[in-house]
Design a protein around this motif. Structure first.
Motif, mmCIF file in Angstrom:
data_model
loop_
_atom_site.group_PDB
_atom_site.id
_atom_site.type_symbol
_atom_site.label_atom_id
_atom_site.label_comp_id
_atom_site.label_asym_id
_atom_site.label_seq_id
_atom_site.Cartn_x
_atom_site.Cartn_y
_atom_site.Cartn_z
ATOM 1 N N ARG A 237 39.636 31.014 34.316
ATOM 2 C CA ARG A 237 40.082 32.018 35.291
ATOM 3 C C ARG A 237 41.426 31.611 35.861
ATOM 4 N NH1 ARG A 237 36.222 35.239 37.657
ATOM 5 N NH2 ARG A 237 37.312 35.187 39.646
ATOM 6 N N THR B 76 43.879 32.700 42.430
ATOM 7 C CA THR B 76 44.669 32.087 43.495
ATOM 8 C C THR B 76 44.563 30.568 43.489
ATOM 9 O OG1 THR B 76 43.782 33.944 44.717
ATOM 10 C CG2 THR B 76 45.245 32.460 45.904
ATOM 11 N N SER C 246 46.233 38.639 40.844
ATOM 12 C CA SER C 246 47.634 38.946 41.149
ATOM 13 C C SER C 246 48.449 37.655 41.247
ATOM 14 C CB SER C 246 47.722 39.733 42.439
ATOM 15 O OG SER C 246 47.096 39.008 43.481
ATOM 16 N N ALA C 247 47.802 36.557 41.728
ATOM 17 C CA ALA C 247 48.528 35.284 41.804
ATOM 18 C C ALA C 247 48.916 34.820 40.408
ATOM 19 C CB ALA C 247 47.658 34.238 42.476
ATOM 20 N N TYR D 234 39.980 35.851 33.157
ATOM 21 C CA TYR D 234 40.321 36.674 34.314
ATOM 22 C C TYR D 234 41.717 36.312 34.796
ATOM 23 C CZ TYR D 234 40.342 38.191 39.192
ATOM 24 O OH TYR D 234 40.679 38.736 40.379
ATOM 25 N N ILE D 235 42.458 37.332 35.225
ATOM 26 C CA ILE D 235 43.764 37.036 35.816
ATOM 27 C C ILE D 235 43.891 37.818 37.113
ATOM 28 C CG2 ILE D 235 44.945 38.825 34.425
ATOM 29 C CD1 ILE D 235 47.364 36.821 34.383
#
Lengths: 98, 809
Positions: A19, A22, A54-55, A51-52
């Motif tokens: 992942r 943040t 916004s950070a 998973y990505i």
């Protein structure tokens, strides 16, 4: 998250696993920042990226900005889920995705 | 010699190969008990083979039996080492006792092989901590083990030192060397195979060298030099004392020999004097008898022969006045001239010595001279047989030395080479002339300690003792001391290393381990090493530092927490909270539920004018203060631009440029903006990388509205955004949200997802927006369960009722 770097001449391939959110994005940012010297082609391999956030996108964006000046960057093996994020956020417009 | 070296090398190489092969086969498998035992048996068997295929070297059998248990114990497992040692040692004992194989050293050999296994096991556990020893250590263990082996041979044969010494002198160097080198080579090969090999010759920076290694190096230098110096002094002392004692021996023997020789000389003199008197008296008697007979002519040979045998003479002759021999019995003509010379003149009679053992006398009788010769050897021999005479041959110089009395012309007149002409005489004379009584020279083909002395009669007395014999004791002692010193050294070295390891290094490592935990973030770790005052004070200091640090950190944390609290309340205050409007053509409700820290989500709604209402939902990348500040900036910019009545695409275009300006932090914000005309439900929207909105048509179901997307704001300057229009009819509902909703995860890391969201929203179609949003929030919370909320959850719901006003749902 695990990061695998592989350098072949001036081509740097970074494979990210797990992942990218943040908590993990700063690690990737540090990795990228310290290894972009003299790199003309950066390949981000997202085959095993789950998973990505916004950070994570921010890290991609800043890498893209650096690479636009010194060469090119492409993102490969993007999973459907991650692709959806790229589409929603409009990142498909600025990233080279293969 | 060469064949011995080749054979021993071959055996050592076989050992190395076996060890490497076994290691490769077992290193990736767990060391199970049967495996340990099998390895022990294999090496024990090799040990036995080495015993029986020993190499003959100077009549001694040399072998590398001890490599077996050492390799098994050091490179595999302690148990394997002990098993191999017992097999090799016990078999050696049986072979020595019952089959007569090298029985002289049976005890020493079997004990040291058993011990090799135990030593390997102990050092493997306590010194090397179950790691492979490096080449240097392996060499020392192998070599020291063989030193013990040799020392054991010496101490088990205290009553027969010379033989034991011969065994040790022959076997020590090859066995120590090959066992040591064999172990070292095996260790280096294994280390190379495992990729652990570090060249010991590479100069390392001091920060790379562990304290223990440096200490061990110095310990080695100091102990080794002390022992070498000690050994050297002892050796020098022994040499001095050996030389001194050789001198004493030579002097003593020389004095005895000289005394004896002189006493023999004196006896000889006495005998000669006696013989002179005797022969003269006899001669006179014969002369008197001839006078009595009357005429010389009547004396014939048989008469003389009668007298000769009567008086025990060698010869009796009658000589004329002119010196011509008339008659003779046992005549020896060569005395004639001499006697003739003596008796010519007025001398009536005379006696003289012809040689060392012959005397002669003459006496006048009627016109002639009687001449008698007597041999004193007969008297000497008689004396000799009675044991009172010429017993020089009873003298010995040591066990391998000897002596000679050399006449001034180089003829040995007494001693080991009696009767021979001696070349050594020249050397001895030269030394004596140079006033060197003692000297070392190769004499009679043996390098010897010599002493030379001139005796009273001018003869030289040369005594000599072979150098080998002089130094035999010293050499034996030197070997024994050297072996004992090496063992002593090994024991001291090991003990001190272990002590240093336990007292200093282990404690340092404990402190370091705690420090690692502390630097790793565990500030509750307490360093507690109290084995010495220094460590106790170090522990206390570290603990104190950590507790002070903890105080600072918690103070700082509190401050930051407070500030974050403020930031959050300011951020919260910036969001509109009044959802009730004195009109019923729409209903609006929004929720912003931040994650632990302040986040970057926000919603906004406002009247652009009486008929137009602006709706905004946005999500800033990242979290914390930077995100919160960027959010405030984005919110203000968007609202300012919207309130000035611009179209959504224009608003986003300008906002993007504003936000890109000086955006060094490379932050961005996704945003959806819609401006609805409340009169007819027409809404113009633009999307800068934000989640798809959900639309519910009156009477229908919620569905994602896949609108045209632009890039998030702040990412790239000059981006254009597509604007689109959608018409809301009375009863239609709009639901916008941030990714915190669909991407909320449960403990299994499953995402809530838009499907679940749509489903939930559809289930809530019958209730007002004001109730819908908290219900969705609750459903997300139910789904997440105990999983931590890692992103802000923000949603905004808008229901359009049209100018007709709200109908009861």
């Amino acid at each position: 998250m695990t990061i695998n770097k592989q350098k072949n001449g001036s081509t740097l391939t970074i494979a990210v696993q797990g992942r990218l959110d943040t908590t993990t994005a700063p690690d990737l940012e540090k990795e990228i920042k310290t290894s972009l010297d003299g790199v003309t082609e950066l390949i981000m391999d997202f085959e095993k990226l789950d998973y990505i956030s916004s950070a994570g996108l921010r890290v991609l964006l800043s890498a893209q900005k650096v690479m636009s000046k010194q060469g090119s960057m492409k993102v490969v093996h993007v999973s459907e889920l991650v692709m959806e994020v790229f589409e929603v956020t409009g990142f498909t417009d600025i990233l080279t995705i293969e | 010699m060469v064949s011995m070296i080749l054979k021993m090398s071959g055996m050592t190489v076989l050992y190395t190969l076996l060890t490497v092969l076994l290691y490769k086969r077992t290193s990736d498998k767990p060391m199970t008990a049967p495996r340990k035992i099998i390895i022990g048996i294999i090496f024990g068997f090799c040990s036995v083979l080495s015993t029986h295929f020993g190499v003959d070297f100077n009549h001694m059998m040399v072998n590398v039996r001890d490599i077996g248990p050492l390799a098994a114990g050091l490179f595999f497992h302690p148990l394997s080492g002990i098993i191999a040692g017992l097999i090799g040692g016990i078999e050696r004992y049986i072979a020595g006792t019952y089959w007569g194989v090298g029985s002289y050293t049976t005890i020493a050999c079997s004990v040291s092989t058993c011990l090799a296994g135990i030593v390997a096991a102990l050092t493997h556990i306590y010194i090397f901590k179950r790691k492979k020893p490096n080449g240097i250590y392996a060499f020392f263990i192998g070599a020291v083990m063989e030193v013990f082996h040799m020392y054991a041979v010496l101490i088990t044969h205290r009553d027969d030192m010379e033989m034991a010494f011969y065994v040790v002198r022959t076997c020590a160097i090859p066995m120590i060397t090959f066992t040591g080198v064999g172990m070292a080579v095996t260790s280096v090969v294994l280390q190379i195979l495992c990729g652990e090999w570090k060249s010991p010759f590479r100069r390392r920076k001091s920060e790379e060298v562990p304290v223990s290694r440096r200490f061990e190096a110095w310990l080695f230098i100091v102990t080794a030099s002390v022992l070498v110096i000690n050994w050297g002094f002892a050796f020098l002392l022994q040499t001095q004392s050996a030389r001194q004692s050789a001198r004493y021996t030579l002097t003593d023997v020389s004095q005895d020999i000289a005394q004896n020789y002189e006493s023999i000389q004196r006896t000889q003199e006495g005998i000669s004097n006696l013989a002179e008197t005797l022969v003269l008296n006899n001669t006179r008697a014969i002369a008197g008898a001839i006078d009595h007979i009357g005429s010389v002519d009547e004396v014939n040979e048989s008469t003389l022969e009668y007298w000769r045998s009567l008086y025990g003479l060698e010869s009796v002759s009658l000589i004329s006045q002119e010196g011509a021999q008339l008659v003779s019995a046992g005549e020896s003509p060569r005395y004639m001239g001499l006697l003739g010379g003596l008796v010519v003149g007025d001398v009536d009679y005379q006696s003289a010595r012809l040689s060392a053992s012959r005397v002669v006398a003459g006496a006048r009788c009627r016109d002639a001279i009687v001449q008698c010769v007597m041999d004193t050897d007969d008297i000497s021999q008689a004396l000799n047989q009675s044991g009172r005479y010429d017993n020089l041959s009873r003298f010995h110089v040591g066990s391998g030395g000897g002596f000679d009395i050399v006449s001034p012309v180089g003829y040995s007149i007494g001693g080991d080479h009696r009767g021979q002409i001696l070349d050594e005489w020249k050397v001895a004379t030269k030394r004596l002339n140079a006033a060197e009584t003692f000297f070392t020279e190769e004499i009679f083909k043996v390098k010897s300690f010599c002493r030379v002395e001139r005796l009273q009669d001018g003869a030289l007395l040369l005594t000599h003792l072979p150098e080998k014999e002089v130094y035999a004791n010293r050499d034996m002692q030197a070997y024994e001391t050297a072996l004992a010193d090496i063992l002593l050294f090994a024991v001291i070295y090991l003990l001190i290393s272990v002590l240093v390891q336990q007292i200093v290094v282990d404690n340092l490592q404990r402190v370091n381990k705690s420090l690692d935990k502390i630097t790793g973030g565990d500030l509750n770790e307490v360093v507690n090493v109290r084995t010495a005052s220094e460590f106790a004070s170090l522990s206390d200091d570290i603990n104190q530092t950590v507790s002070v640090l903890k105080g600072y950190i918690s103070a700082a944390e509190k401050r930051i927490e407070q500030e974050l609290e403020f930031a959050r309340s300011i951020q919260d205050a910036a969001l509109p909270k009044h959802f009730k409007y004195p009109r019923d053509d729409f209903e609006i409700f929004a929720i912003m539920d931040p994650a632990k820290e302040v986040g970057g989500d926000f919603y906004d709604f406002f009247f652009v004018d009486n008929d137009h209402m602006g709706l905004v939902i946005a999500d800033v990348s990242g979290k914390g203060i930077p995100a919160a500040l960027f959010m405030m900036r984005a919110k203000t910019t968007l609202r300012n631009l919207a309130e000035s009545g611009r179209a959504p695409s224009e608003i986003l275009f300008r906002a993007n440029n504003t936000l890109c300006d000086g955006n060094d932090a490379e932050m961005f914000v996704t945003a959806w903006i819609g401006i609805i005309d409340l009169n007819n439900g027409e809404m113009r929207c633009a999307n800068a990388g934000h989640e798809y909105p959900m639309i519910m048509r009156a009477g229908g179901e919620y569905a994602l509205f896949k609108d045209k997307h632009g890039l998030a704001l702040g990412a790239m300057e000059g981006m254009r955004f597509t604007e689109y229009e959608m018409k809301l009819d009375p009863g239609d509902r709009l639901f916008v949200y941030t990714d915190g909703v669909p991407e909320a995860i449960n403990v299994d890391e499953q995402q809530y997802g838009t499907d679940r969201l749509t489903e939930k929203l559809n289930a809530l179609r019958g209730v007002s927006m004001t109730e819908t949003l908290p219900a969705v929030r609750a459903d997300v919370a139910d789904f997440a369960g105990s999983a931590e909320q890692f992103d802000d959850i923000t949603m905004l719901g808008f229901a359009y009722y049209g100018t007709e006003g709200r109908q009861a749902p």
